[in-house]
Design an enzyme around this catalytic site. Structure first.
Site, short mmCIF file in Angstrom:
data_model
loop_
_atom_site.label_atom_id
_atom_site.label_comp_id
_atom_site.label_asym_id
_atom_site.label_seq_id
_atom_site.Cartn_x
_atom_site.Cartn_y
_atom_site.Cartn_z
N LYS A 151 0.84 -1.20 0.00
CA LYS A 151 0.00 0.00 0.00
C LYS A 151 0.87 1.26 0.00
O LYS A 151 0.69 2.16 -0.84
CB LYS A 151 -0.91 0.00 1.23
CG LYS A 151 -1.88 1.18 1.27
CD LYS A 151 -2.44 1.42 2.65
CE LYS A 151 -1.46 2.22 3.49
NZ LYS A 151 -2.03 2.69 4.76
N ASP A 186 -6.22 0.70 0.94
CA ASP A 186 -6.30 1.01 2.37
C ASP A 186 -7.66 0.56 2.89
O ASP A 186 -8.43 -0.10 2.19
CB ASP A 186 -6.05 2.49 2.61
CG ASP A 186 -7.19 3.37 2.14
OD1 ASP A 186 -8.09 2.87 1.41
OD2 ASP A 186 -7.21 4.57 2.49
#
Length: 342
Positions: free
Chosen positions: A209, A227
């Protein structure tokens, strides 16, 4: 019916259960031969017609139904029936249309962390775990003023850094990550943030991420940022049923051209922070309500839903200071009727 013949009289007599009834008929030959009389009374005939009238029967049924208590009536469905299985082609079209709608609502969607270079971005992204971007943005100016380069932060006193990062939560673990990250950049990459995914994920505190945030926003290389907001929304929209971030990334990436991945991530995350909240989404104020399979999980009344909108940095939506009039009217209510294609 069994009968017995009387040899003396020459007549048949009934036997068994119907003996009495049969004897009565035979005992009155005149009554048996008399034809049945039809009713000729006009009043009785009219009453018979009125009784058989279909309209009166229908009215009677409606009256009886209206008199039933509320609890006895058949409940009215409040949700739409479950849609049929969506083909892959239909899913791709719906997903891309959602992204186009979000692009109009959030034309200036961007990473909401403040940064001036790739080093500040990667550090800020690591610090954003389990806290808000707003909190990180309040903390990093002090951190970067004292430690502007990877070399500075690599040689920092952990206790001093911990005190600076305390407002971000998990400050001890985050201090260890950003100091270790800075040391790795100095020792392995000449003090520069690498521009390859395989190099980024080897840095302390950096996962896929964080790596895609850096690649997409510091190097212009497409990536999907999975996320918590992104995970929640793509499952609500039935883009995927996966829960593992890597599987979500693969499934969603297959629905869009690679060139759209970075901005797609921004659009979805912006929407998740402002409208499609985790606990109480503002369904009645959502611009993509007609395309959302999860419509109804949150507040559907437009006026109540409008009060749930969150105005973060840059106003709503995107960096606009005021909502666009094509979406919300003067009272903050969606100008476009829910369910209407836009």
């Amino acid at each position: 019916m069994a009968v017995r013949r009387d040899s003396a009289v020459g007549e048949q007599r009934p036997t068994g259960a119907n003996k009495t009834a049969k004897a009565t008929k035979v005992s009155d030959p005149a009554a048996a031969e008399k034809p049945a009389q039809k009713t000729t009374n006009p009043a009785k005939k009219a009453a018979s017609v009125r009784k058989a009238s279909p309209a009166r029967k229908t009215a009677a049924k409606k009256t009886a139904s209206a008199r039933k208590p509320t609890s006895a009536r058949k409940p009215v469905a409040t949700t739409a029936p479950a849609p049929a299985t969506e083909s892959h082609t239909a899913l791709v079209r719906r997903a891309r249309r959602i992204n186009r709608e979000l692009a109009e609502v959030y034309p200036y969607a961007h990473p909401e962390l403040d940064f001036e270079n790739s080093f500040q971005l990667i550090v800020a992204t690591v610090l954003s775990a389990q806290t808000t971007d707003l909190r990180v943005n309040q903390t990093t100016p002090t951190l970067f003023a004292k430690y502007p380069t990877p070399e500075d932060l690599a040689g920092a006193d952990p206790e001093v850094v911990e005190e600076i990062l305390r407002p971000c939560g998990f400050f001890r673990a985050k201090t260890k990550s950003v100091i270790g990250l800075s040391k790795a950049l100095v020792e392995n990459h000449g003090g520069e943030v690498p521009g390859r995914l395989e190099d980024l994920v080897k840095l302390p505190g950096v996962g896929r991420k964080t790596a895609f945030v850096v690649l997409g926003n510091a190097f212009g290389r497409p990536g999907i940022t999975v996320d918590t907001h992104f995970q929640r929304l793509v499952r609500r929209w039935k883009w995927t049923e996966a829960t593992d971030p890597d599987k979500i990334e693969t499934a969603v990436g297959a629905l869009f051209p690679k060139s759209e991945w970075t901005m797609l991530s921004h659009h979805v995350i912006f929407h998740g922070r402002r409208i499609c909240h985790a606990r109480k989404p503002a369904c009645g104020a959502c611009p993509i309500a007609p395309l959302c399979p999860a419509f109804g999980e949150g507040e559907t009344d437009p006026e109540k839903a409008a009060k749930l909108l969150k105005y973060e940095k840059g106003g709503f939506p995107g960096q606009r200071l005021n909502p666009p009039q094509s979406y919300l009217d003067a009272g903050g209510i969606p100008a476009r009727p829910l369910g209407a294609a836009g």
